[in-house]
Design an enzyme around this catalytic site. Structure first.
Site, PDB file in Angstrom:
ATOM      1  N   TYR A  35     -16.213  -3.586   6.052  1.00 35.74           N
ATOM      2  CA  TYR A  35     -14.886  -2.935   6.064  1.00 35.74           C
ATOM      3  C   TYR A  35     -14.545  -3.377   7.341  1.00 35.74           C
ATOM      4  O   TYR A  35     -13.475  -4.164   7.610  1.00 35.74           O
ATOM      5  CB  TYR A  35     -14.672  -1.413   5.700  1.00 35.74           C
ATOM      6  N   GLY A  45      -0.645   4.720  -1.293  1.00 38.11           N
ATOM      7  CA  GLY A  45      -1.688   5.370  -0.526  1.00 38.11           C
ATOM      8  C   GLY A  45      -1.171   6.286   0.461  1.00 38.11           C
ATOM      9  O   GLY A  45       0.228   6.921   0.442  1.00 38.11           O
ATOM     10  N   GLY A  75       0.826  -1.191   0.025  1.00 25.59           N
ATOM     11  CA  GLY A  75       0.039   0.155   0.052  1.00 25.59           C
ATOM     12  C   GLY A  75       1.003   1.235   0.085  1.00 25.59           C
ATOM     13  O   GLY A  75       0.281   2.042   0.698  1.00 25.59           O
ATOM     14  N   ASP A 126      -0.681   6.773   3.709  1.00 27.36           N
ATOM     15  CA  ASP A 126      -0.035   6.428   4.794  1.00 27.36           C
ATOM     16  C   ASP A 126       1.467   5.874   4.461  1.00 27.36           C
ATOM     17  O   ASP A 126       2.658   6.026   4.743  1.00 27.36           O
ATOM     18  CB  ASP A 126      -0.579   5.325   5.816  1.00 27.36           C
ATOM     19  N   LYS A 144     -11.527  -6.086   8.530  1.00 30.36           N
ATOM     20  CA  LYS A 144     -10.442  -5.661   9.597  1.00 30.36           C
ATOM     21  C   LYS A 144     -10.438  -6.403  10.793  1.00 30.36           C
ATOM     22  O   LYS A 144      -9.299  -6.396  11.491  1.00 30.36           O
ATOM     23  CB  LYS A 144     -10.604  -4.114   9.603  1.00 30.36           C
ATOM     24  N   ALA A 163      -4.988  -1.811   1.592  1.00 29.73           N
ATOM     25  CA  ALA A 163      -6.477  -2.237   2.006  1.00 29.73           C
ATOM     26  C   ALA A 163      -7.323  -1.460   0.762  1.00 29.73           C
ATOM     27  O   ALA A 163      -7.057  -0.675   0.493  1.00 29.73           O
ATOM     28  CB  ALA A 163      -6.827  -1.939   3.360  1.00 29.73           C
ATOM     29  N   GLU A 178     -12.359   1.656  13.278  1.00 24.28           N
ATOM     30  CA  GLU A 178     -13.496   1.381  12.898  1.00 24.28           C
ATOM     31  C   GLU A 178     -14.037   0.011  13.537  1.00 24.28           C
ATOM     32  O   GLU A 178     -15.414  -0.554  13.605  1.00 24.28           O
ATOM     33  CB  GLU A 178     -13.597   0.870  11.236  1.00 24.28           C
ATOM     34  N   THR A 217      -7.674  -0.753  12.728  1.00 30.31           N
ATOM     35  CA  THR A 217      -8.419   0.678  12.778  1.00 30.31           C
ATOM     36  C   THR A 217      -9.678   1.055  13.837  1.00 30.31           C
ATOM     37  O   THR A 217      -9.987  -0.191  14.280  1.00 30.31           O
ATOM     38  CB  THR A 217      -9.463   0.754  11.405  1.00 30.31           C
TER      39      THR A 217
HETATM   40  P1  NAP Z   1      -5.359   4.501   1.163  1.00 33.76           P
HETATM   41  O1  NAP Z   1      -4.633   6.068   0.705  1.00 33.76           O
HETATM   42  O2  NAP Z   1      -6.588   4.163   0.585  1.00 33.76           O
HETATM   43  O3  NAP Z   1      -4.064   3.424   0.395  1.00 33.76           O
HETATM   44  C1  NAP Z   1      -4.653   2.102   0.310  1.00 33.76           C
HETATM   45  C2  NAP Z   1      -3.493   1.435  -0.202  1.00 33.76           C
HETATM   46  O4  NAP Z   1      -3.713   0.059  -0.464  1.00 33.76           O
HETATM   47  C3  NAP Z   1      -2.927   1.837  -1.827  1.00 33.76           C
HETATM   48  O5  NAP Z   1      -1.729   1.921  -1.881  1.00 33.76           O
HETATM   49  C4  NAP Z   1      -3.849   0.848  -2.588  1.00 33.76           C
HETATM   50  O6  NAP Z   1      -3.308   0.837  -3.854  1.00 33.76           O
HETATM   51  C5  NAP Z   1      -3.371  -0.386  -1.654  1.00 33.76           C
HETATM   52  N1  NAP Z   1      -4.301  -1.507  -2.024  1.00 33.76           N
HETATM   53  C6  NAP Z   1      -5.685  -1.566  -2.291  1.00 33.76           C
HETATM   54  N2  NAP Z   1      -5.923  -2.889  -2.741  1.00 33.76           N
HETATM   55  C7  NAP Z   1      -4.986  -3.444  -2.608  1.00 33.76           C
HETATM   56  C8  NAP Z   1      -4.644  -5.093  -3.210  1.00 33.76           C
HETATM   57  N3  NAP Z   1      -5.603  -5.745  -3.612  1.00 33.76           N
HETATM   58  N4  NAP Z   1      -3.589  -5.482  -3.312  1.00 33.76           N
HETATM   59  C9  NAP Z   1      -2.317  -4.438  -2.745  1.00 33.76           C
HETATM   60  N5  NAP Z   1      -2.543  -3.309  -2.748  1.00 33.76           N
HETATM   61  C10 NAP Z   1      -3.770  -2.918  -2.511  1.00 33.76           C
HETATM   62  O7  NAP Z   1      -5.223   4.258   2.505  1.00 33.76           O
HETATM   63  P2  NAP Z   1      -4.445   4.924   3.772  1.00 33.76           P
HETATM   64  O8  NAP Z   1      -5.637   5.989   4.238  1.00 33.76           O
HETATM   65  O9  NAP Z   1      -3.263   5.243   3.521  1.00 33.76           O
HETATM   66  O10 NAP Z   1      -4.726   3.742   4.815  1.00 33.76           O
HETATM   67  C11 NAP Z   1      -3.433   2.915   5.075  1.00 33.76           C
HETATM   68  C12 NAP Z   1      -4.095   1.588   5.782  1.00 33.76           C
HETATM   69  O11 NAP Z   1      -4.474   1.988   7.088  1.00 33.76           O
HETATM   70  C13 NAP Z   1      -5.298   0.867   5.300  1.00 33.76           C
HETATM   71  O12 NAP Z   1      -4.946  -0.532   5.587  1.00 33.76           O
HETATM   72  C14 NAP Z   1      -6.502   1.521   6.102  1.00 33.76           C
HETATM   73  O13 NAP Z   1      -7.657   0.622   6.098  1.00 33.76           O
HETATM   74  C15 NAP Z   1      -5.594   1.755   7.455  1.00 33.76           C
HETATM   75  N6  NAP Z   1      -6.348   2.615   8.145  1.00 33.76           N
HETATM   76  C16 NAP Z   1      -6.419   3.971   7.670  1.00 33.76           C
HETATM   77  C17 NAP Z   1      -6.725   4.949   8.585  1.00 33.76           C
HETATM   78  C18 NAP Z   1      -6.977   6.413   8.077  1.00 33.76           C
HETATM   79  O14 NAP Z   1      -7.560   7.422   8.891  1.00 33.76           O
HETATM   80  N7  NAP Z   1      -6.153   6.851   6.835  1.00 33.76           N
HETATM   81  C19 NAP Z   1      -7.213   4.770   9.873  1.00 33.76           C
HETATM   82  C20 NAP Z   1      -7.056   3.400  10.290  1.00 33.76           C
HETATM   83  C21 NAP Z   1      -6.534   2.611   9.341  1.00 33.76           C
HETATM   84  P3  NAP Z   1      -3.771   1.487  -5.043  1.00 33.76           P
HETATM   85  O15 NAP Z   1      -3.050   2.820  -5.138  1.00 33.76           O
HETATM   86  O16 NAP Z   1      -3.124   0.469  -6.228  1.00 33.76           O
HETATM   87  O17 NAP Z   1      -5.228   1.686  -5.080  1.00 33.76           O
HETATM   88  N1  GDD Z   2     -16.777   9.838   2.902  1.00 32.03           N
HETATM   89  C1  GDD Z   2     -17.563  10.981   3.238  1.00 32.03           C
HETATM   90  N2  GDD Z   2     -18.414  11.822   2.398  1.00 32.03           N
HETATM   91  N3  GDD Z   2     -17.985  10.786   4.664  1.00 32.03           N
HETATM   92  C2  GDD Z   2     -19.004  11.537   4.824  1.00 32.03           C
HETATM   93  C3  GDD Z   2     -19.622  12.472   4.115  1.00 32.03           C
HETATM   94  C4  GDD Z   2     -19.217  12.367   2.679  1.00 32.03           C
HETATM   95  O1  GDD Z   2     -20.014  13.328   1.903  1.00 32.03           O
HETATM   96  N4  GDD Z   2     -20.564  13.349   4.618  1.00 32.03           N
HETATM   97  C5  GDD Z   2     -20.584  12.574   6.182  1.00 32.03           C
HETATM   98  N5  GDD Z   2     -19.576  11.485   6.388  1.00 32.03           N
HETATM   99  C6  GDD Z   2     -19.248  11.032   7.273  1.00 32.03           C
HETATM  100  C7  GDD Z   2     -19.294   9.584   7.186  1.00 32.03           C
HETATM  101  O2  GDD Z   2     -20.432   8.903   7.293  1.00 32.03           O
HETATM  102  C8  GDD Z   2     -18.275   9.203   8.562  1.00 32.03           C
HETATM  103  O3  GDD Z   2     -19.246   8.916   9.744  1.00 32.03           O
HETATM  104  C9  GDD Z   2     -17.378  10.267   8.547  1.00 32.03           C
HETATM  105  O4  GDD Z   2     -18.126  11.407   7.717  1.00 32.03           O
HETATM  106  C10 GDD Z   2     -16.075   9.848   8.209  1.00 32.03           C
HETATM  107  O5  GDD Z   2     -16.124   9.511   6.798  1.00 32.03           O
HETATM  108  P1  GDD Z   2     -14.724   9.154   6.042  1.00 32.03           P
HETATM  109  O6  GDD Z   2     -13.693  10.414   5.914  1.00 32.03           O
HETATM  110  O7  GDD Z   2     -15.245   8.188   4.810  1.00 32.03           O
HETATM  111  O8  GDD Z   2     -13.852   8.080   7.078  1.00 32.03           O
HETATM  112  P2  GDD Z   2     -14.478   6.816   7.882  1.00 32.03           P
HETATM  113  O9  GDD Z   2     -14.020   7.297   9.303  1.00 32.03           O
HETATM  114  O10 GDD Z   2     -15.497   6.291   7.498  1.00 32.03           O
HETATM  115  O11 GDD Z   2     -13.023   5.794   7.585  1.00 32.03           O
HETATM  116  C11 GDD Z   2     -11.635   6.492   7.613  1.00 32.03           C
HETATM  117  O12 GDD Z   2     -11.225   6.096   8.874  1.00 32.03           O
HETATM  118  C12 GDD Z   2     -11.190   4.858   9.424  1.00 32.03           C
HETATM  119  C13 GDD Z   2     -10.563   4.769  10.562  1.00 32.03           C
HETATM  120  O13 GDD Z   2     -11.778   5.235  11.681  1.00 32.03           O
HETATM  121  C14 GDD Z   2     -10.772   5.298   6.353  1.00 32.03           C
HETATM  122  O14 GDD Z   2      -9.648   5.869   6.516  1.00 32.03           O
HETATM  123  C15 GDD Z   2     -10.610   4.193   7.081  1.00 32.03           C
HETATM  124  O15 GDD Z   2      -9.806   3.264   6.263  1.00 32.03           O
HETATM  125  C16 GDD Z   2     -10.236   4.247   8.511  1.00 32.03           C
HETATM  126  O16 GDD Z   2     -10.319   2.764   8.845  1.00 32.03           O
END
Ligand code: NAP
Ligand code: GDD
Length: 362
Positions: free
Chosen positions: A151, A11, A8, A13, A155, A82, A129, A127
């Site tokens: 999701y 992405g 990843g 991170d 996870k 992911a 979540e 996460t």
């Molecule tokens: P992101 O920007 O969506 O990046 C996801 C990465 O996973 C991308 O590099 C994507 O590649 C790769 N990927 C998706 N499907 C794949 C597959 N089948 N095989 C190999 N690679 C694949 O996510 P992020 O925000 O950096 O988050 C990184 C990780 O932390 C994820 O596992 C996410 O669920 C977890 N997480 C994120 C948050 C947050 O708030 N950001 C919080 C808690 C946990 P492509 O570029 O090719 O699509």
């Molecule tokens: N995406 C999105 N778009 N979310 C919205 C919107 C909209 O227009 N309006 C309101 N929301 C609300 C969603 O319903 C959710 O409650 C909150 O905003 C955050 O949504 P996202 O930014 O899509 O993030 P997430 O919390 O569902 O998921 C992210 O954080 C998780 C950690 O808690 C992702 O990065 C996950 O990969 C990660 O695990």
């Protein structure tokens, strides 16, 4: 020299973590997926960096994983790959389960089969979540899980299989239970980036309105650049353990929207309730924010608030390096500049087309 493998890496991170590990002197390997278009914007700046290497692998394909593991023989793996969008997981639940649940198993078992079980440490991107339909606030390492989307359920398997391999095979593998973390590199369909881009576009007359879902939803938002340090710190401990990573501060989607528009030079005033709520520009009375059913989820996680005490004490990590206000400012300033550049190149293109039409430029 330590060798890290980041799945990843393209992405949000992955790109910050690669920068962090390179600065620590690591040899960094990343996995990428084949795509008909090149979406490697976040890692384009690593091109030509001596200790940086990319390999094709997909978390749905064990053979590609084993091939990379055998070739790289990493000392640390950061499994960040992911399908990471919660709303998308309702539309693609099987794919999400394959990558976010079974994918973790493929990494763990691959490490074992390649004979790396006792030499390679594994970080799993877990996460907040998992807490889903929350059973207590704030949430810490002992809070019960109640996943509330395909999701989150996927996870949760990832979390438990990591624990199982740790206990069954004495492997050094840990989960970081990270709360939402954002940045100027955040994907454009996550709510924070959707808001900062819309605020920048509306402020520069490139968009009329922003449509959002549940604005009452509460999140503990941190800065991604601060959070990747924790991923590394978690793998540097003597014993493998899971950690909650959060700021300990909670805000609503509405508060995020108000602040983002303020940094873009627009004071918003919200009126109405639920689906009828609207955000107006105080100066002009124009309606700039509306609620749309399209962005509501079948089940939504609405009260995430992390307790980072364990990370603070055991990892020595400061959860408040970047405040909520600073985070929103960083994102808005970035997007204001991005939109300004897009407008300028559009203006140049339009002028050029006009000159060509008039025969001024041959
Ligand atoms: P992101 O920007 O969506 O990046 C996801 C990465 O996973 C991308 O590099 C994507 O590649 C790769 N990927 C998706 N499907 C794949 C597959 N089948 N095989 C190999 N690679 C694949 O996510 P992020 O925000 O950096 O988050 C990184 C990780 O932390 C994820 O596992 C996410 O669920 C977890 N997480 C994120 C948050 C947050 O708030 N950001 C919080 C808690 C946990 P492509 O570029 O090719 O699509
Ligand atoms: N995406 C999105 N778009 N979310 C919205 C919107 C909209 O227009 N309006 C309101 N929301 C609300 C969603 O319903 C959710 O409650 C909150 O905003 C955050 O949504 P996202 O930014 O899509 O993030 P997430 O919390 O569902 O998921 C992210 O954080 C998780 C950690 O808690 C992702 O990065 C996950 O990969 C990660 O695990």
């Amino acid at each position: 020299m330590k060798t890290a493998l980041i799945t990843g890496i393209t992405g949000q991170d992955g790109s910050f973590l690669a920068e962090f590990l390179l600065s620590k002197g690591y040899e960094v390997h990343g996995t990428i997926r084949r795509s008909s278009v090149d979406f490697r914007e976040r890692i384009a700046h690593f091109e030509g960096t001596p200790n940086f290497h990319l390999h094709y692998a997909d978390l749905g394909d064990s053979m590609s994983i084993i091939q990379v593991l055998n070739k790289v023989r990493p000392t640390e793996i950061y499994n960040l790959a992911a399908q990471s969008h919660v709303q998308v997981s309702f539309d693609s639940p099987e794919f999400t389960a394959d990558v976010d649940a079974t994918g973790v198993l493929r990494i763990l078992e691959g490490v074992r089969q390649c004979g790396l079980a006792q030499t390679c440490r594994i970080y799993q991107a877990s996460t907040s979540e998992l807490y889903g339909k929350v059973e207590e606030v704030p949430q810490n390492e002992n809070t019960p899980f109640h996943p509330y989307s395909p999701y989150a359920v996927a996870k949760l398997y990832g979390y438990w299989i990591v624990k199982e391999y740790r206990e069954a095979y004495n492997m050094y593998c840990c989960s970081g239970i990270l709360f939402n973390h954002e940045s100027e590199r955040r994907g454009e369909t996550f709510v924070t980036r959707k808001i900062t881009l819309a605020a920048a576009r509306i402020a520069q007359d490139k968009q009329d309105k922003l449509f959002l879902g549940n604005m009452d939803s509460l999140r503990d938002w941190g800065y991604a650049k601060d959070y990747v340090e924790c991923m590394w710190l978690i793998l540097q401990q003597e014993k493998p353990e899971d950690f909650v990573i959060a700021t300990g501060v909670q805000h609503s989607v509405r508060e995020f929207t108000e602040l983002a528009f303020r940094y873009a030079g627009i004071e918003l005033e919200f009126k109405g309730k639920g689906m009828d709520e609207k955000g107006y520009d105080k100066a002009t009375g124009r309606c700039l924010v509306e609620v749309s059913e399209d962005f509501y989820r079948p089940t939504d996680v609405v009260n995430l608030w992390g307790d980072p005490s364990k990370a603070r004490t055991k990892l020595g990590w400061n959860p408040n390096t970047t405040s909520f206000e600073e985070l929103v400012k960083i994102m808005v300033e970035h997007d204001m500049a991005k939109v300004a550049v897009e407008r300028e190149s559009e203006r140049v293109r339009t002028n050029l087309a006009a000159y060509l039409e008039k025969g001024i430029v041959k």
